[in-house]
Design an enzyme around this catalytic site. Structure first.
Site, PDB file in Angstrom:
ATOM      1  N   HIS A 117      43.704  33.745  39.943  1.00  0.00           N
ATOM      2  CA  HIS A 117      43.027  34.208  41.161  1.00  0.00           C
ATOM      3  C   HIS A 117      42.521  32.978  41.927  1.00  0.00           C
ATOM      4  O   HIS A 117      42.294  31.923  41.327  1.00  0.00           O
ATOM      5  CB  HIS A 117      41.847  35.076  40.719  1.00  0.00           C
ATOM      6  CG  HIS A 117      41.148  35.800  41.808  1.00  0.00           C
ATOM      7  ND1 HIS A 117      40.130  35.232  42.537  1.00  0.00           N
ATOM      8  CD2 HIS A 117      41.290  37.063  42.292  1.00  0.00           C
ATOM      9  CE1 HIS A 117      39.682  36.111  43.417  1.00  0.00           C
ATOM     10  NE2 HIS A 117      40.376  37.234  43.293  1.00  0.00           N
ATOM     11  N   ASP A 175      38.660  33.007  32.640  1.00  0.00           N
ATOM     12  CA  ASP A 175      38.267  33.950  33.678  1.00  0.00           C
ATOM     13  C   ASP A 175      38.418  35.351  33.081  1.00  0.00           C
ATOM     14  O   ASP A 175      39.536  35.835  32.861  1.00  0.00           O
ATOM     15  CB  ASP A 175      39.197  33.742  34.881  1.00  0.00           C
ATOM     16  CG  ASP A 175      39.003  34.797  35.961  1.00  0.00           C
ATOM     17  OD1 ASP A 175      38.334  35.809  35.701  1.00  0.00           O
ATOM     18  OD2 ASP A 175      39.550  34.605  37.059  1.00  0.00           O
ATOM     19  N   GLN A 179      39.040  40.418  34.718  1.00  0.00           N
ATOM     20  CA  GLN A 179      39.854  41.633  34.533  1.00  0.00           C
ATOM     21  C   GLN A 179      39.989  42.033  33.070  1.00  0.00           C
ATOM     22  O   GLN A 179      40.684  43.006  32.765  1.00  0.00           O
ATOM     23  CB  GLN A 179      41.257  41.434  35.134  1.00  0.00           C
ATOM     24  CG  GLN A 179      41.265  41.152  36.625  1.00  0.00           C
ATOM     25  CD  GLN A 179      40.824  42.348  37.481  1.00  0.00           C
ATOM     26  OE1 GLN A 179      40.609  43.451  36.980  1.00  0.00           O
ATOM     27  NE2 GLN A 179      40.685  42.120  38.773  1.00  0.00           N
ATOM     28  N   LYS A 223      33.061  44.942  38.327  1.00  0.00           N
ATOM     29  CA  LYS A 223      34.339  45.490  37.869  1.00  0.00           C
ATOM     30  C   LYS A 223      34.179  46.249  36.552  1.00  0.00           C
ATOM     31  O   LYS A 223      35.132  46.781  36.009  1.00  0.00           O
ATOM     32  CB  LYS A 223      35.355  44.360  37.681  1.00  0.00           C
ATOM     33  CG  LYS A 223      35.739  43.646  38.986  1.00  0.00           C
ATOM     34  CD  LYS A 223      36.816  42.634  38.720  1.00  0.00           C
ATOM     35  CE  LYS A 223      36.960  41.587  39.795  1.00  0.00           C
ATOM     36  NZ  LYS A 223      37.459  42.076  41.063  1.00  0.00           N
ATOM     37  N   CYS A 271      44.311  37.908  46.457  1.00  0.00           N
ATOM     38  CA  CYS A 271      43.695  36.577  46.207  1.00  0.00           C
ATOM     39  C   CYS A 271      44.492  35.773  45.188  1.00  0.00           C
ATOM     40  O   CYS A 271      43.921  35.039  44.374  1.00  0.00           O
ATOM     41  CB  CYS A 271      42.247  36.696  45.771  1.00  0.00           C
ATOM     42  SG  CYS A 271      41.201  37.485  46.993  1.00  0.00           S
TER      43      CYS A 271
HETATM   44  N1  C6P Z   1      39.742  40.263  41.954  1.00  0.00           N
HETATM   45  C1  C6P Z   1      41.000  42.070  42.935  1.00  0.00           C
HETATM   46  O1  C6P Z   1      41.137  43.011  43.713  1.00  0.00           O
HETATM   47  P1  C6P Z   1      34.495  38.219  42.001  1.00  0.00           P
HETATM   48  O2  C6P Z   1      34.944  38.453  43.411  1.00  0.00           O
HETATM   49  O3  C6P Z   1      33.772  36.912  41.856  1.00  0.00           O
HETATM   50  O4  C6P Z   1      33.762  39.350  41.412  1.00  0.00           O
HETATM   51  O5  C6P Z   1      35.833  38.122  41.112  1.00  0.00           O
HETATM   52  C2  C6P Z   1      36.820  37.197  41.448  1.00  0.00           C
HETATM   53  C3  C6P Z   1      38.002  37.354  40.549  1.00  0.00           C
HETATM   54  C4  C6P Z   1      38.281  36.359  39.635  1.00  0.00           C
HETATM   55  N2  C6P Z   1      39.298  36.457  38.776  1.00  0.00           N
HETATM   56  C5  C6P Z   1      40.116  37.514  38.751  1.00  0.00           C
HETATM   57  C6  C6P Z   1      41.225  37.579  37.756  1.00  0.00           C
HETATM   58  C7  C6P Z   1      39.898  38.549  39.661  1.00  0.00           C
HETATM   59  O6  C6P Z   1      40.721  39.601  39.642  1.00  0.00           O
HETATM   60  C8  C6P Z   1      38.832  38.466  40.599  1.00  0.00           C
HETATM   61  C9  C6P Z   1      38.618  39.526  41.621  1.00  0.00           C
HETATM   62  C10 C6P Z   1      39.655  41.377  42.868  1.00  0.00           C
HETATM   63  O7  C6P Z   1      41.916  41.688  42.220  1.00  0.00           O
HETATM   64  C11 C6P Z   1      39.153  41.006  44.225  1.00  0.00           C
HETATM   65  S1  C6P Z   1      40.165  39.814  45.017  1.00  0.00           S
END
Ligand code: C6P
Length: 423
Positions: free
Chosen positions: A128, A205, A208, A231, A371
């Site tokens: 991401h 990370d 997910q 999430k 992203c």
């Molecule tokens: N992905 C998706 O629709 P934040 O925004 O900080 O809570 O998470 C960022 C992030 C980091 N790593 C991974 C693997 C992610 O999937 C995400 C967020 C969302 O896929 C929003 S772009």
């Protein structure tokens, strides 16, 4: 014990989520955008309400009853989060606004102070932007360079040459546990061991993974682990950075201000202990408390059972998507290597058109690059449609989704494929 949530249990779980009871465009809402953000159970909504109605106060400052209660609940949330990921102590759990902030904390505080020209940061093609751009910025600042672990055709990581990819100059391996597009579940322990053999650190990370499967940061063998609350049934602007204590202790603060200090003199400051050193200013108190409640909510249902439930739905969705001859599904087919999300394209229908059409049918999916622009470039596409599942989704909803896709194909007059024409 039946490892999979049965229909009655899912009905009960759905009752916990008031938002799911509504209609969208006159159709029952089918929420398949859980990878973007999950919905929130009543327990979390009530925890937020309870905070603001009964004990809204700042933490670690006041000595009045409200402040003491707020501090107690805030620290209890930290203990709940520590338990949730099997952190060895709550002090190594830093509250942040989410994965993005957690990764940036490591980039600013650790990487900028420990990397130099010629050092290497190893990431993957499926990261991401949150686990990409902070490292680009570190490279601009230090002269370090980015390298990437490649992809196999099935969307798993190409790990056969990992020991060559990690060199003596590799200082950090930054990898996602689950891809938000391919759904791939990466073998973190194997990558962590390879990184440590070369003296590199590993940041994971967990945005997910944490919401959908049991995660044990100690068993994974990682050095830093980042995740978001929103999430995993928690509030927006909540999240955690976990780090090994010795690393966090050696790192300078990320932000300066109140709470992160022990003493401030006219010309210098002495910093606070963990975790407060990294929590400058008034923190996201209500959100962190809500996150603790969300962690307990998921634990009560059981992360292994949630994972099994999502496996069943994903397996079913993959099978039904195969009814479309012009569908392209990204990521591994092996359900053991895939989390509960499916990114796909249908013929030449633009994913945005598809998402707009499905919305009219009450089905919420996401479309775009999610992203992950480097990944989409690597795949030679600009966008995908993505359905992502959670504990409250059902196979019946998948059926509605499939019918909506069929209607979309008809509406957009997608060209019949050779297979459909019989040649
Ligand atoms: N992905 C998706 O629709 P934040 O925004 O900080 O809570 O998470 C960022 C992030 C980091 N790593 C991974 C693997 C992610 O999937 C995400 C967020 C969302 O896929 C929003 S772009």
């Amino acid at each position: 014990m039946n490892p999979i949530l049965d229909a009655i249990e899912v009905d009960e779980i759905r009752d916990d989520f008031p938002i799911l009871q509504q209609k969208v465009h006159g159709k029952p809402l089918i929420y398949f955008d859980n990878a973007a953000t999950s919905q929130k159970p009543r327990a979390v909504i009530e925890a937020l309400n309870d905070f603001y109605v009964h004990y809204n106060a700042n933490v670690h400052r006041g000595i009045h009853a409200l402040a003491e209660r707020a501090t107690k609940e805030y620290e209890r949330a930290r203990e709940r989060c520590a338990r949730f990921i099997n952190a060895e102590s709550p002090e190594s759990v830093i509250f942040t606004r989410g994965t993005t902030e957690s990764i940036n904390l490591v980039a600013y505080s650790w990487a900028r102070n420990n990397l130099k020209k010629g050092d290497e940061i190893l990431i993957t093609w499926m990261e991401h932007h949150s686990n990409t751009v902070p490292w680009y910025q570190v490279c601009e600042h230090t002269g370090a360079v980015i390298k990437r672990i490649g992809l196999n055709p099935d969307g798993t990581l190409k790990l056969d040459d990992l020991d060559k990819l990690i060199t003596d100059r590799t200082k950090l391996v930054a990898v996602t546990q689950v891809s938000n597009v391919l759904g791939t579940i990466n073998p973190i322990r194997l990558i962590a061991d390879a990184a440590h053999r070369k003296g590199a650190l590993i940041l994971v990370d967990g945005a997910q993974s944490v919401p959908h499967m049991a995660v044990d940061v100690q068993a994974l063998g990682c050095d830093f682990f980042a995740f978001s609350g929103h999430k995993m049934c928690g509030p927006t602007a909540s999240g955690v950075l976990w780090g090994k204590r010795n690393l966090l202790e050696a790192m300078p603060p990320f932000l300066g201000g109140g709470e992160m200090i022990r003493e401030v003199w006219p010309d210098h400051a002495v910093y606070n202990d963990l975790p407060y050193k990294f929590e400058a200013g008034t923190p996201n108190i209500a959100e962190s408390i809500g996150l603790g409640v969300a962690a307990d909510y998921l634990t009560r249902i059981g992360l292994d059972r949630i994972r099994e439930h999502e496996k069943e739905i994903t397996r079913y969705a993959l099978a039904r998507l195969e009814e479309f001859s012009d569908i392209v599904v990204y990521g591994p087919r092996d359900i053991e290597q895939r989390a509960g999300l499916v990114a796909f394209t249908v013929g030449d229908i633009h994913p945005h058109d598809l998402a707009t059409f499905l919305d009219q049918e009450g089905v919420a999916i996401r479309a775009g690059h999610h992203c992950t622009m480097p990944l989409h470039k690597k795949l030679g596409i600009t966008a995908t449609a993505r359905a992502s599942f959670y504990l409250y989704n059902t196979q019946d909803e998948v059926d509605v989704f499939i019918e909506a896709l069929r209607k979309a194909k008809k509406f957009f007059g997608a060209c019949p494929t050779g297979r459909e024409l019989g040649y």
